[in-house]
Motif scaffolding. Structure first.
Motif, PDB file in Angstrom:
ATOM      1  N   GLN A  29       0.831  -1.213   0.000  1.00 44.43           N
ATOM      2  CA  GLN A  29       0.000   0.000   0.000  1.00 44.43           C
ATOM      3  C   GLN A  29       0.863   1.260   0.000  1.00 44.43           C
ATOM      4  O   GLN A  29       0.526   2.260  -0.648  1.00 44.43           O
ATOM      5  N   SER A  30       1.977   1.205   0.717  1.00 48.77           N
ATOM      6  CA  SER A  30       2.885   2.350   0.714  1.00 48.77           C
ATOM      7  C   SER A  30       3.487   2.549  -0.677  1.00 48.77           C
ATOM      8  O   SER A  30       3.583   3.677  -1.176  1.00 48.77           O
ATOM      9  N   PHE A  31       3.862   1.447  -1.327  1.00 55.46           N
ATOM     10  CA  PHE A  31       4.367   1.513  -2.705  1.00 55.46           C
ATOM     11  C   PHE A  31       3.289   2.053  -3.645  1.00 55.46           C
ATOM     12  O   PHE A  31       3.573   2.867  -4.518  1.00 55.46           O
ATOM     13  N   ARG A  32       2.069   1.577  -3.485  1.00 54.27           N
ATOM     14  CA  ARG A  32       0.967   1.987  -4.364  1.00 54.27           C
ATOM     15  C   ARG A  32       0.681   3.490  -4.215  1.00 54.27           C
ATOM     16  O   ARG A  32       0.436   4.193  -5.191  1.00 54.27           O
ATOM     17  N   ARG A  33       0.730   3.971  -2.962  1.00 48.18           N
ATOM     18  CA  ARG A  33       0.398   5.377  -2.680  1.00 48.18           C
ATOM     19  C   ARG A  33       1.553   6.325  -3.034  1.00 48.18           C
ATOM     20  O   ARG A  33       1.352   7.380  -3.634  1.00 48.18           O
ATOM     21  N   PHE A  34       2.773   5.969  -2.631  1.00 48.67           N
ATOM     22  CA  PHE A  34       3.902   6.892  -2.770  1.00 48.67           C
ATOM     23  C   PHE A  34       4.991   6.430  -3.754  1.00 48.67           C
ATOM     24  O   PHE A  34       5.821   7.226  -4.165  1.00 48.67           O
ATOM     25  N   GLY A  35       5.026   5.122  -4.045  1.00 44.62           N
ATOM     26  CA  GLY A  35       6.184   4.577  -4.740  1.00 44.62           C
ATOM     27  C   GLY A  35       7.379   4.416  -3.826  1.00 44.62           C
ATOM     28  O   GLY A  35       8.472   4.048  -4.257  1.00 44.62           O
ATOM     29  N   PHE A  36       7.172   4.657  -2.539  1.00 44.66           N
ATOM     30  CA  PHE A  36       8.215   4.614  -1.517  1.00 44.66           C
ATOM     31  C   PHE A  36       7.689   3.930  -0.267  1.00 44.66           C
ATOM     32  O   PHE A  36       6.488   3.928  -0.005  1.00 44.66           O
ATOM     33  N   ALA A  37       8.599   3.369   0.521  1.00 47.35           N
ATOM     34  CA  ALA A  37       8.283   2.854   1.856  1.00 47.35           C
ATOM     35  C   ALA A  37       9.527   3.031   2.721  1.00 47.35           C
ATOM     36  O   ALA A  37      10.648   3.126   2.205  1.00 47.35           O
ATOM     37  N   MET A  38       9.308   3.093   4.037  1.00 50.98           N
ATOM     38  CA  MET A  38      10.428   3.075   4.978  1.00 50.98           C
ATOM     39  C   MET A  38      10.350   1.757   5.743  1.00 50.98           C
ATOM     40  O   MET A  38       9.278   1.375   6.212  1.00 50.98           O
ATOM     41  N   VAL A  39      11.476   1.054   5.833  1.00 53.36           N
ATOM     42  CA  VAL A  39      11.481  -0.312   6.362  1.00 53.36           C
ATOM     43  C   VAL A  39      12.472  -0.436   7.515  1.00 53.36           C
ATOM     44  O   VAL A  39      13.675  -0.154   7.345  1.00 53.36           O
ATOM     45  N   SER A  40      11.983  -0.865   8.662  1.00 52.42           N
ATOM     46  CA  SER A  40      12.853  -1.153   9.808  1.00 52.42           C
ATOM     47  C   SER A  40      13.018  -2.672   9.938  1.00 52.42           C
ATOM     48  O   SER A  40      12.318  -3.444   9.272  1.00 52.42           O
ATOM     49  N   ASP A  41      13.927  -3.086  10.803  1.00 51.25           N
ATOM     50  CA  ASP A  41      14.160  -4.527  11.071  1.00 51.25           C
ATOM     51  C   ASP A  41      14.418  -5.298   9.770  1.00 51.25           C
ATOM     52  O   ASP A  41      13.896  -6.388   9.562  1.00 51.25           O
ATOM     53  N   HIS A  42      15.262  -4.714   8.920  1.00 54.70           N
ATOM     54  CA  HIS A  42      15.478  -5.272   7.581  1.00 54.70           C
ATOM     55  C   HIS A  42      16.487  -6.410   7.556  1.00 54.70           C
ATOM     56  O   HIS A  42      16.682  -7.034   6.515  1.00 54.70           O
ATOM     57  N   GLY A  43      17.155  -6.655   8.663  1.00 52.41           N
ATOM     58  CA  GLY A  43      18.050  -7.815   8.741  1.00 52.41           C
ATOM     59  C   GLY A  43      19.477  -7.572   8.305  1.00 52.41           C
ATOM     60  O   GLY A  43      20.317  -8.476   8.395  1.00 52.41           O
ATOM     61  N   ASP A 216       0.144  15.464  -5.718  1.00 53.10           N
ATOM     62  CA  ASP A 216      -0.422  16.815  -5.788  1.00 53.10           C
ATOM     63  C   ASP A 216       0.618  17.868  -6.150  1.00 53.10           C
ATOM     64  O   ASP A 216       0.346  19.066  -6.101  1.00 53.10           O
ATOM     65  N   GLY A 217       1.834  17.412  -6.493  1.00 61.42           N
ATOM     66  CA  GLY A 217       2.871  18.354  -6.910  1.00 61.42           C
ATOM     67  C   GLY A 217       3.753  18.870  -5.785  1.00 61.42           C
ATOM     68  O   GLY A 217       4.666  19.659  -6.027  1.00 61.42           O
ATOM     69  N   ARG A 218       3.483  18.437  -4.545  1.00 63.86           N
ATOM     70  CA  ARG A 218       4.330  18.866  -3.420  1.00 63.86           C
ATOM     71  C   ARG A 218       5.535  17.947  -3.290  1.00 63.86           C
ATOM     72  O   ARG A 218       5.446  16.758  -3.554  1.00 63.86           O
ATOM     73  N   TRP A 219       6.648  18.497  -2.845  1.00 66.69           N
ATOM     74  CA  TRP A 219       7.826  17.701  -2.512  1.00 66.69           C
ATOM     75  C   TRP A 219       7.749  17.303  -1.047  1.00 66.69           C
ATOM     76  O   TRP A 219       7.656  18.164  -0.173  1.00 66.69           O
ATOM     77  N   LEU A 220       7.746  16.007  -0.783  1.00 69.23           N
ATOM     78  CA  LEU A 220       7.658  15.506   0.595  1.00 69.23           C
ATOM     79  C   LEU A 220       9.032  15.009   1.048  1.00 69.23           C
ATOM     80  O   LEU A 220       9.655  14.209   0.351  1.00 69.23           O
ATOM     81  N   PRO A 221       9.504  15.460   2.219  1.00 73.56           N
ATOM     82  CA  PRO A 221      10.764  14.916   2.721  1.00 73.56           C
ATOM     83  C   PRO A 221      10.599  13.452   3.130  1.00 73.56           C
ATOM     84  O   PRO A 221       9.546  13.051   3.640  1.00 73.56           O
ATOM     85  N   VAL A 222      11.623  12.645   2.858  1.00 74.33           N
ATOM     86  CA  VAL A 222      11.622  11.239   3.276  1.00 74.33           C
ATOM     87  C   VAL A 222      12.786  11.079   4.251  1.00 74.33           C
ATOM     88  O   VAL A 222      13.947  11.081   3.845  1.00 74.33           O
ATOM     89  N   LYS A 223      12.459  10.972   5.527  1.00 78.14           N
ATOM     90  CA  LYS A 223      13.515  10.940   6.547  1.00 78.14           C
ATOM     91  C   LYS A 223      13.234   9.782   7.500  1.00 78.14           C
ATOM     92  O   LYS A 223      12.461   9.908   8.444  1.00 78.14           O
ATOM     93  N   PRO A 224      13.825   8.617   7.231  1.00 81.60           N
ATOM     94  CA  PRO A 224      13.563   7.454   8.079  1.00 81.60           C
ATOM     95  C   PRO A 224      14.238   7.597   9.445  1.00 81.60           C
ATOM     96  O   PRO A 224      15.235   8.316   9.575  1.00 81.60           O
ATOM     97  N   PRO A 225      13.700   6.915  10.450  1.00 81.27           N
ATOM     98  CA  PRO A 225      14.409   6.893  11.729  1.00 81.27           C
ATOM     99  C   PRO A 225      15.720   6.141  11.596  1.00 81.27           C
ATOM    100  O   PRO A 225      15.917   5.362  10.651  1.00 81.27           O
ATOM    101  N   GLU A 226      16.626   6.377  12.518  1.00 82.85           N
ATOM    102  CA  GLU A 226      17.933   5.730  12.470  1.00 82.85           C
ATOM    103  C   GLU A 226      17.777   4.208  12.428  1.00 82.85           C
ATOM    104  O   GLU A 226      16.956   3.637  13.137  1.00 82.85           O
ATOM    105  N   GLY A 227      18.551   3.581  11.556  1.00 85.17           N
ATOM    106  CA  GLY A 227      18.516   2.123  11.458  1.00 85.17           C
ATOM    107  C   GLY A 227      17.542   1.598  10.429  1.00 85.17           C
ATOM    108  O   GLY A 227      17.593   0.415  10.070  1.00 85.17           O
ATOM    109  N   ALA A 228      16.642   2.460   9.927  1.00 84.49           N
ATOM    110  CA  ALA A 228      15.675   2.023   8.898  1.00 84.49           C
ATOM    111  C   ALA A 228      16.235   2.349   7.513  1.00 84.49           C
ATOM    112  O   ALA A 228      17.139   3.162   7.367  1.00 84.49           O
TER     113      ALA A 228
END
Length: 316
Positions: A29-43, A216-228
């Motif tokens: 759903q995150s990919f569908r909505r934004f084309g982006f996701a933030m992922v923690s516990d990635h191994g 909508d044409g806005r630039w959204l910052p993508v700032k994951p928490p540390e470790g993600a």
């Protein structure tokens, strides 16, 4: 189910083991909505990531003439060093303020993809560079496989659908260095662009600057928490899914004036299919409302070549 996400969510890969369907829905759903996701516990072990950062900074601190010996003119930046101010975003007027190093998959001698995938180049210094980045390449490759499995589930495919696509894939680990920039620099660290590959796994987005262009044409910052890590859709996956999963435009903007004396480092892993994988629109994504945008399939190798010409890494 309606997607009402206002900002890129953080999803935990730890959930995938116990609830693969639930994780696939959140991630998809995150990919569908934004084309982006933030992922923690990635191994990917934090000790390995820390070691990789240290080696990256050591390498880029080497004298310019020493680094330049690892640049291969005419190699399309596939391996080794791409010097500062070489790459330009498609349609941009200023080159990007960055230099980078590429590491690819290690192939056995005589491998069937030897002609399409160049051998790696390894610098004499810093010590342990090769061992560190081969280990990191493998860890990111494994994490990418798990994320593609979630995407397959989200798309209604069987969980291992992507395995055949990415076996011996032409994936690339990029070590990026954005040097300090002058206060009046007209260029941006990385111009607005989309990625070429299936998915990108990015380490190092904690340092502010990464932004995505929302619908909508806005630039959204993508700032994951540390470790993600940040994960995004590439053009190959967008094409494969008939734009059901969007390859979103993104950029790395210059920092505020008070931070311009600080370098920025990041490590994107561009997960590619095998060169002979045929990118053919998934039938399930073709509908009356969304007819097939790409009736003519193309191999991953041919598609990559077309795009590298566009961004100036290969001269025709």
């Amino acid at each position: 189910m309606a997607i009402v996400l206002d900002e890129v969510p953080l999803v935990s890969m730890a959930e995938q083991a116990n609830d693969p369907e639930g994780f696939a829905q959140k991630f998809g759903q995150s990919f569908r909505r934004f084309g982006f996701a933030m992922v923690s516990d990635h191994g990917v072990p934090q000790e390995l990531i820390d070691r990789a950062w240290a080696k990256t900074k050591e390498f880029f601190a080497l004298p310019e003439e020493e680094k330049r010996q690892y640049h291969i003119p005419g190699g399309g930046g596939a391996r080794g060093l791409t010097p500062f101010k070489t790459e330009i975003a498609k349609g941009a007027t200023h080159v990007d303020l960055k230099e980078f190093w590429h590491i690819g998959r290690e192939l056995a001698k005589g491998h069937r993809f030897e002609a399409q995938m160049a051998p790696n180049i390894w610098p004499h210094a810093p010590e342990g560079f090769k061992e560190t980045f081969l280990e990191l390449f493998q860890a990111l490759d494994d994490a990418g496989d798990r994320l593609l499995s979630a995407i397959a589930v989200y798309l209604g495919l069987e969980p291992h659908w992507f395995d055949r696509a990415v076996k011996d894939g032409n994936s690339v680990l990029r070590l990026l260095h954005y040097p300090p920039v002058p206060a009046n620099a007209p260029e941006v660290r990385a111009g607005a662009h989309e990625d070429i590959n299936l998915i990108t796994l990015l380490l190092g987005a904690e340092e502010a600057g990464l932004e995505l262009l929302d619908k909508d044409g806005r630039w959204l910052p993508v700032k994951p928490p540390e470790g993600a890590m940040v994960v995004n859709v590439g053009d190959m996956l967008q094409r494969l899914t008939n734009h059901y999963l969007p390859s979103t435009t993104h950029r790395v903007v210059n920092p505020p004036v008070e931070r311009r004396g600080t370098p920025r480092y990041s490590m994107p892993f561009f997960l590619h299919p095998a060169p002979d994988f045929l990118i053919e629109t998934l039938p399930s994504t073709i509908t009356n409302e969304s007819p097939n945008r790409y009736p003519t399939p193309i191999t991953a190798h041919d598609y990559l070549f077309e795009r590298l010409v566009e961004i100036g890494l290969i001269k025709k």
